[in-house]
Design an enzyme around this catalytic site. Sequence first.
Site, PDB file in Angstrom:
ATOM      1  N   CYS A   1      27.460  76.702   2.830  1.00 10.55           N
ATOM      2  CA  CYS A   1      27.377  76.907   1.375  1.00 10.55           C
ATOM      3  C   CYS A   1      28.740  77.338   0.830  1.00 10.55           C
ATOM      4  CB  CYS A   1      26.329  77.988   1.070  1.00 10.55           C
ATOM      5  SG  CYS A   1      26.356  78.483  -0.674  1.00 10.55           S
TER       6      CYS A   1
ATOM      7  N   LYS B   1      12.843  79.359   3.911  1.00 16.70           N
ATOM      8  CA  LYS B   1      13.435  80.683   3.670  1.00 16.70           C
ATOM      9  C   LYS B   1      12.559  81.812   4.183  1.00 16.70           C
ATOM     10  CE  LYS B   1      15.609  78.921  -0.485  1.00 16.70           C
ATOM     11  NZ  LYS B   1      15.558  78.822  -1.937  1.00 16.70           N
TER      12      LYS B   1
ATOM     13  N   VAL C   1      21.626  81.899  -1.895  1.00 18.44           N
ATOM     14  CA  VAL C   1      22.707  82.636  -1.238  1.00 18.44           C
ATOM     15  C   VAL C   1      24.008  82.293  -1.978  1.00 18.44           C
ATOM     16  CG1 VAL C   1      21.613  82.719   1.016  1.00 18.44           C
ATOM     17  CG2 VAL C   1      23.087  80.776   0.471  1.00 18.44           C
TER      18      VAL C   1
ATOM     19  N   SER D   1      27.874  84.530  -6.376  1.00 20.11           N
ATOM     20  CA  SER D   1      29.219  84.749  -5.831  1.00 20.11           C
ATOM     21  C   SER D   1      30.169  85.402  -6.829  1.00 20.11           C
ATOM     22  CB  SER D   1      29.806  83.432  -5.307  1.00 20.11           C
ATOM     23  OG  SER D   1      29.900  82.481  -6.340  1.00 20.11           O
TER      24      SER D   1
HETATM   25  N1  LIG Z   1      25.823  80.333  -8.888  1.00 20.64           N
HETATM   26  C1  LIG Z   1      25.457  80.671  -7.539  1.00 20.64           C
HETATM   27  C2  LIG Z   1      25.113  79.398  -6.804  1.00 20.64           C
HETATM   28  C3  LIG Z   1      24.557  79.668  -5.420  1.00 20.64           C
HETATM   29  C4  LIG Z   1      23.888  78.447  -4.808  1.00 20.64           C
HETATM   30  O1  LIG Z   1      23.627  77.443  -5.492  1.00 20.64           O
HETATM   31  N2  LIG Z   1      23.585  78.533  -3.502  1.00 20.64           N
HETATM   32  C5  LIG Z   1      22.817  77.494  -2.877  1.00 20.64           C
HETATM   33  C6  LIG Z   1      23.316  77.154  -1.487  1.00 20.64           C
HETATM   34  S1  LIG Z   1      24.946  76.499  -1.475  1.00 20.64           S
HETATM   35  C7  LIG Z   1      21.400  78.012  -2.707  1.00 20.64           C
HETATM   36  O2  LIG Z   1      21.172  79.085  -2.204  1.00 20.64           O
HETATM   37  N3  LIG Z   1      20.439  77.242  -3.164  1.00 20.64           N
HETATM   38  C8  LIG Z   1      19.064  77.640  -3.135  1.00 20.64           C
HETATM   39  C9  LIG Z   1      18.201  76.674  -2.463  1.00 20.64           C
HETATM   40  O3  LIG Z   1      18.718  75.757  -1.803  1.00 20.64           O
HETATM   41  O4  LIG Z   1      16.998  76.840  -2.555  1.00 20.64           O
HETATM   42  C10 LIG Z   1      26.615  81.417  -6.872  1.00 20.64           C
HETATM   43  O5  LIG Z   1      27.778  81.233  -7.296  1.00 20.64           O
HETATM   44  O6  LIG Z   1      26.356  82.223  -5.959  1.00 20.64           O
END
Ligand SMILES: N[C@@H](CCC(=O)N[C@@H](CS)C(=O)NCC(=O)O)C(=O)O
Length: 254
Positions: free
Chosen positions: A27, A54, A67, A81
Amino acid sequence: MSEKHLKAGDPLPPYNGKLRLFAMRFCPYAERSVLVLNAKNLQYDLVFINLDSKPEWLFEFNPKGSVPALEYEQGKAIFDSAIINTYLDEKYPEVPLQATDPLRRAQDKVFVELFLGAHSSFYVAAFNPDGFQPSHLEAYSKGLERLEKELEVRGTKFLHSNEPGLVDYTIWPHLERFESLPLLGKADMAIDGTKYPRVTSYLEAMKQVPAVKQYYLSAETHAKFVESKTKGEANYNMLDTSDVCCMRPRKKKQ
Ligand SMILES: N[C@@H](CCC(=O)N[C@@H](CS)C(=O)NCC(=O)O)C(=O)O
């Protein structure tokens, strides 16, 4: 450290007093926070999450189930983040990663915001190639042109200064992945050193930064993960060696 991604039904590992980041090894957003933790020389644990299955306890740390999430005290967490990284920079100011000038901080955020257009194009090219349009290639090139220009205007080795800062650690995970595009059949998205000389030197300089080096994955590895995900079976544990422990050499036949 185990690279194994925990899934539904797996127990939450015991808390041992350090900061703890819930992440997924591939990620880019989680990587942003890992880089900031590394750059600040903080002690932390990583817990990798299988995003297709999850663990129930993930939602106690982040109700959105994404995450990265940072457990800053036992059972207490923040997520996203940008929020995590600003918090870390303010809470642990010994290695400051943001500009002192409020305008420069704002300009860094504007740059990140505009650069994300290139990441969206990467995402379509890598994970949804059938949906790829000429406008995606245009947005991708625009992002690289913008970075080339910004490096020229700032005149420093990194965007932050001659040392990398939050703005660099925020865009780096995306750039790291861009290098996998030629391996995924997108030769026209390779970063051309003659067209983007400053971007090319910047990429090489970032790869030498200790915080980046510790977590860097090659273009081949990123491409492999993308391929597994597009086949519908994301191979989260492809870097995990914790199960490959006890293979005995075969006895030679007499
Ligand atoms: N805006 C968030 C985006 C985080 C994000 O999109 N993470 C993805 C993985 S790269 C995630 O956890 N997605 C949830 C899922 O796949 O259910 C950040 O900057 O932390």
